[in-house]
Design a protein around this motif. Structure first.
Motif, PDB file in Angstrom:
ATOM      1  N   CYS A 173       0.817   0.711  -1.941  1.00  0.00           N
ATOM      2  CA  CYS A 173       1.522   0.302  -0.721  1.00  0.00           C
ATOM      3  C   CYS A 173       2.060  -1.121  -0.826  1.00  0.00           C
ATOM      4  CB  CYS A 173       0.584   0.397   0.491  1.00  0.00           C
ATOM      5  SG  CYS A 173       0.216   2.089   0.999  1.00  0.00           S
ATOM      6  N   ALA A 174       1.366  -1.963  -1.590  1.00  0.00           N
ATOM      7  CA  ALA A 174       1.787  -3.363  -1.709  1.00  0.00           C
ATOM      8  C   ALA A 174       3.163  -3.497  -2.345  1.00  0.00           C
ATOM      9  CB  ALA A 174       0.753  -4.136  -2.525  1.00  0.00           C
ATOM     10  N   ARG A 175       3.590  -2.489  -3.046  1.00  0.00           N
ATOM     11  CA  ARG A 175       4.875  -2.578  -3.748  1.00  0.00           C
ATOM     12  C   ARG A 175       5.900  -1.619  -3.163  1.00  0.00           C
ATOM     13  NH1 ARG A 175       3.745  -2.499 -10.084  1.00  0.00           N
ATOM     14  NH2 ARG A 175       5.931  -3.200 -10.027  1.00  0.00           N
ATOM     15  N   ILE A 176       5.544  -0.927  -2.086  1.00  0.00           N
ATOM     16  CA  ILE A 176       6.467  -0.022  -1.418  1.00  0.00           C
ATOM     17  C   ILE A 176       6.606  -0.470   0.038  1.00  0.00           C
ATOM     18  CG2 ILE A 176       6.910   2.359  -0.693  1.00  0.00           C
ATOM     19  CD1 ILE A 176       7.084   2.117  -3.650  1.00  0.00           C
ATOM     20  N   ALA A 177       7.811  -0.679   0.480  1.00  0.00           N
ATOM     21  CA  ALA A 177       8.038  -1.206   1.840  1.00  0.00           C
ATOM     22  C   ALA A 177       7.995  -0.081   2.862  1.00  0.00           C
ATOM     23  CB  ALA A 177       9.383  -1.919   1.904  1.00  0.00           C
ATOM     24  N   MET A 178       6.808   0.450   3.107  1.00  0.00           N
ATOM     25  CA  MET A 178       6.614   1.458   4.144  1.00  0.00           C
ATOM     26  C   MET A 178       5.139   1.500   4.518  1.00  0.00           C
ATOM     27  SD  MET A 178       7.122   5.103   2.132  1.00  0.00           S
ATOM     28  CE  MET A 178       8.873   4.817   1.998  1.00  0.00           C
ATOM     29  N   THR A 179       4.832   2.205   5.590  1.00  0.00           N
ATOM     30  CA  THR A 179       3.463   2.244   6.098  1.00  0.00           C
ATOM     31  C   THR A 179       2.557   3.012   5.146  1.00  0.00           C
ATOM     32  OG1 THR A 179       3.815   4.279   7.354  1.00  0.00           O
ATOM     33  CG2 THR A 179       4.374   2.193   8.456  1.00  0.00           C
ATOM     34  N   ARG A 180       1.230   2.745   5.335  1.00  0.00           N
ATOM     35  CA  ARG A 180       0.239   3.446   4.525  1.00  0.00           C
ATOM     36  C   ARG A 180       0.315   4.944   4.788  1.00  0.00           C
ATOM     37  NH1 ARG A 180      -4.261   0.532   2.454  1.00  0.00           N
ATOM     38  NH2 ARG A 180      -5.561   2.388   2.772  1.00  0.00           N
ATOM     39  N   GLN A 181       0.568   5.333   6.048  1.00  0.00           N
ATOM     40  CA  GLN A 181       0.635   6.751   6.389  1.00  0.00           C
ATOM     41  C   GLN A 181       1.787   7.435   5.662  1.00  0.00           C
ATOM     42  OE1 GLN A 181       1.051   7.571  10.568  1.00  0.00           O
ATOM     43  NE2 GLN A 181       0.929   9.794  10.295  1.00  0.00           N
ATOM     44  N   ALA A 182       2.946   6.758   5.600  1.00  0.00           N
ATOM     45  CA  ALA A 182       4.113   7.334   4.929  1.00  0.00           C
ATOM     46  C   ALA A 182       3.858   7.462   3.426  1.00  0.00           C
ATOM     47  CB  ALA A 182       5.355   6.488   5.194  1.00  0.00           C
ATOM     48  N   VAL A 183       3.249   6.430   2.845  1.00  0.00           N
ATOM     49  CA  VAL A 183       2.944   6.480   1.409  1.00  0.00           C
ATOM     50  C   VAL A 183       1.940   7.582   1.127  1.00  0.00           C
ATOM     51  CG1 VAL A 183       1.925   5.208  -0.516  1.00  0.00           C
ATOM     52  CG2 VAL A 183       3.496   4.049   1.042  1.00  0.00           C
ATOM     53  N   THR A 184       0.958   7.737   2.021  1.00  0.00           N
ATOM     54  CA  THR A 184      -0.046   8.787   1.852  1.00  0.00           C
ATOM     55  C   THR A 184       0.609  10.162   1.844  1.00  0.00           C
ATOM     56  OG1 THR A 184      -1.755   7.446   2.925  1.00  0.00           O
ATOM     57  CG2 THR A 184      -2.121   9.820   2.837  1.00  0.00           C
ATOM     58  N   GLN A 185       1.607  10.355   2.705  1.00  0.00           N
ATOM     59  CA  GLN A 185       2.307  11.639   2.754  1.00  0.00           C
ATOM     60  C   GLN A 185       3.064  11.908   1.450  1.00  0.00           C
ATOM     61  OE1 GLN A 185       4.637  11.211   6.328  1.00  0.00           O
ATOM     62  NE2 GLN A 185       2.944  11.848   7.685  1.00  0.00           N
ATOM     63  N   HIS A 186       3.707  10.884   0.939  1.00  0.00           N
ATOM     64  CA  HIS A 186       4.438  11.046  -0.335  1.00  0.00           C
ATOM     65  C   HIS A 186       3.474  11.352  -1.489  1.00  0.00           C
ATOM     66  CE1 HIS A 186       8.495  10.157   0.893  1.00  0.00           C
ATOM     67  NE2 HIS A 186       8.141   8.991   1.445  1.00  0.00           N
ATOM     68  N   LEU A 187       2.332  10.681  -1.472  1.00  0.00           N
ATOM     69  CA  LEU A 187       1.345  10.938  -2.528  1.00  0.00           C
ATOM     70  C   LEU A 187       0.797  12.360  -2.441  1.00  0.00           C
ATOM     71  CD1 LEU A 187      -0.581   7.531  -2.520  1.00  0.00           C
ATOM     72  CD2 LEU A 187       0.957   8.384  -4.296  1.00  0.00           C
ATOM     73  N   ALA A 188       0.680  12.879  -1.225  1.00  0.00           N
ATOM     74  CA  ALA A 188       0.196  14.248  -1.054  1.00  0.00           C
ATOM     75  C   ALA A 188       1.184  15.250  -1.636  1.00  0.00           C
ATOM     76  CB  ALA A 188      -0.023  14.533   0.430  1.00  0.00           C
ATOM     77  N   VAL A 189       2.474  14.978  -1.466  1.00  0.00           N
ATOM     78  CA  VAL A 189       3.495  15.857  -2.048  1.00  0.00           C
ATOM     79  C   VAL A 189       3.423  15.815  -3.579  1.00  0.00           C
ATOM     80  CG1 VAL A 189       5.979  16.255  -2.278  1.00  0.00           C
ATOM     81  CG2 VAL A 189       5.017  15.629  -0.054  1.00  0.00           C
ATOM     82  N   LEU A 190       3.256  14.621  -4.134  1.00  0.00           N
ATOM     83  CA  LEU A 190       3.151  14.473  -5.588  1.00  0.00           C
ATOM     84  C   LEU A 190       1.906  15.162  -6.125  1.00  0.00           C
ATOM     85  CD1 LEU A 190       4.234  10.728  -5.949  1.00  0.00           C
ATOM     86  CD2 LEU A 190       5.542  12.732  -6.674  1.00  0.00           C
ATOM     87  N   GLU A 191       0.812  15.077  -5.364  1.00  0.00           N
ATOM     88  CA  GLU A 191      -0.429  15.711  -5.821  1.00  0.00           C
ATOM     89  C   GLU A 191      -0.318  17.228  -5.741  1.00  0.00           C
ATOM     90  OE1 GLU A 191      -5.268  15.223  -5.229  1.00  0.00           O
ATOM     91  OE2 GLU A 191      -3.879  14.235  -3.840  1.00  0.00           O
ATOM     92  N   ALA A 192       0.362  17.723  -4.716  1.00  0.00           N
ATOM     93  CA  ALA A 192       0.544  19.169  -4.589  1.00  0.00           C
ATOM     94  C   ALA A 192       1.399  19.714  -5.737  1.00  0.00           C
ATOM     95  CB  ALA A 192       1.193  19.498  -3.243  1.00  0.00           C
ATOM     96  N   ALA A 193       2.297  18.893  -6.221  1.00  0.00           N
ATOM     97  CA  ALA A 193       3.150  19.299  -7.346  1.00  0.00           C
ATOM     98  C   ALA A 193       2.477  19.025  -8.695  1.00  0.00           C
ATOM     99  CB  ALA A 193       4.481  18.572  -7.273  1.00  0.00           C
TER     100      ALA A 193
END
Length: 255
Positions: free
Chosen positions: A32-52
């Motif tokens: 999150c420190a290197r991505i300009a968005m909320t922790r919740q939004a980053v968590t959602q993106h990581l969930a998509v990557l993990e599902a794939a």
């Protein structure tokens, strides 16, 4: 595979993969420190990557570490890239090699014959002016010392040399190397060729290998491909029978 493509379609998810490629095993906070968005939004993106299956996670105490999983990307490369690109790249590689060879390599001709004789007699047949006149139609004239000039002189009494050159290697009776050029063009390296005679004992006979390299053109290669077999067959006949062939082979028209 569909999940992988959907996951890769988003720029943020691609950047998260880039971050893990740079430094694997990061926590959510570090990403999150290197991505300009909320922790919740980053968590959602990581969930998509993990599902794939593009990332995997490992618990370390209360932290969850994220690791890049390259296997799905490798599967994409094998299925969607390699099978299409390899033939094209193979062709491009072959074209490149041929172009480089055309720029750097000149045609080479190699002829091997076996003669019932000795290395000393074969050497003499290649270097003696009278013997070469008998089977070659030209006299090879030189003192055959390294660095000396040699000439391929007509036997019609005109004294005209059709080929001239320099003795590069003279190791009697096993190896003779000479350059070949047209008279008056000795200084033009683009017209030079080089002939190597390797004379080796082969049991009780002799193995003679003639290598004519750096030929200026394919036409020259075609010419020597007809000339050398004729000359060397005449030499072989002379050494084995004491007579040259009943006809000079180079004067007999091809059928």
């Amino acid at each position: 595979m569909d999940q992988v493509f959907r996951a890769l379609a988003d720029d943020t998810r691609r950047r998260l993969l880039d971050r893990l490629h740079e430094e694997n095993g990061q926590t959510l906070g570090e990403l999150c420190a290197r991505i300009a968005m909320t922790r919740q939004a980053v968590t959602q993106h990581l969930a998509v990557l993990e599902a794939a299956r593009l990332i995997s996670t490992v618990r370390r105490g209360r932290e969850k570490l994220h690791y890049l999983n390259p296997v799905p990307l490798h599967e994409i490369q094998e299925r969607w890239i390699d099978k299409f690109e390899r033939p094209r790249l193979r062709v491009l590689g072959a074209v490149k090699r041929q172009a480089e060879e055309a720029m750097t390599d000149k045609p080479t001709y190699v002829y091997v014959t076996y003669i019932e004789s000795t290395p000393e007699k074969v050497w003499g047949a290649l270097t003696d002016a009278d013997l070469t006149a008998a089977y070659w139609g030209h006299s090879n004239v030189s003192d055959w010392q390294k660095g000396s000039r040699w000439e391929h002189v007509r036997t019609d009494g005109s004294g005209i040399a059709d080929v001239v050159g320099t003795v590069v290697v003279s190791e009697r009776p096993t190896r003779l190397v000479t350059t070949w050029a047209e008279p008056g063009k000795e200084d033009r390296t683009d017209t030079h060729s080089r002939v190597t005679f390797d004379i080796q004992p082969h049991g009780g006979i002799v193995r003679l290998t003639v290598t004519h390299e750096d030929l200026p053109s394919e036409r020259d290669l075609a010419d020597v491909s007809q000339g050398w077999p004729a000359v060397l067959s005449n030499l072989k006949s002379l050494l084995e029978t004491g007579r040259t062939l009943s006809q000079e082979p180079w004067l007999v028209p091809e059928s």
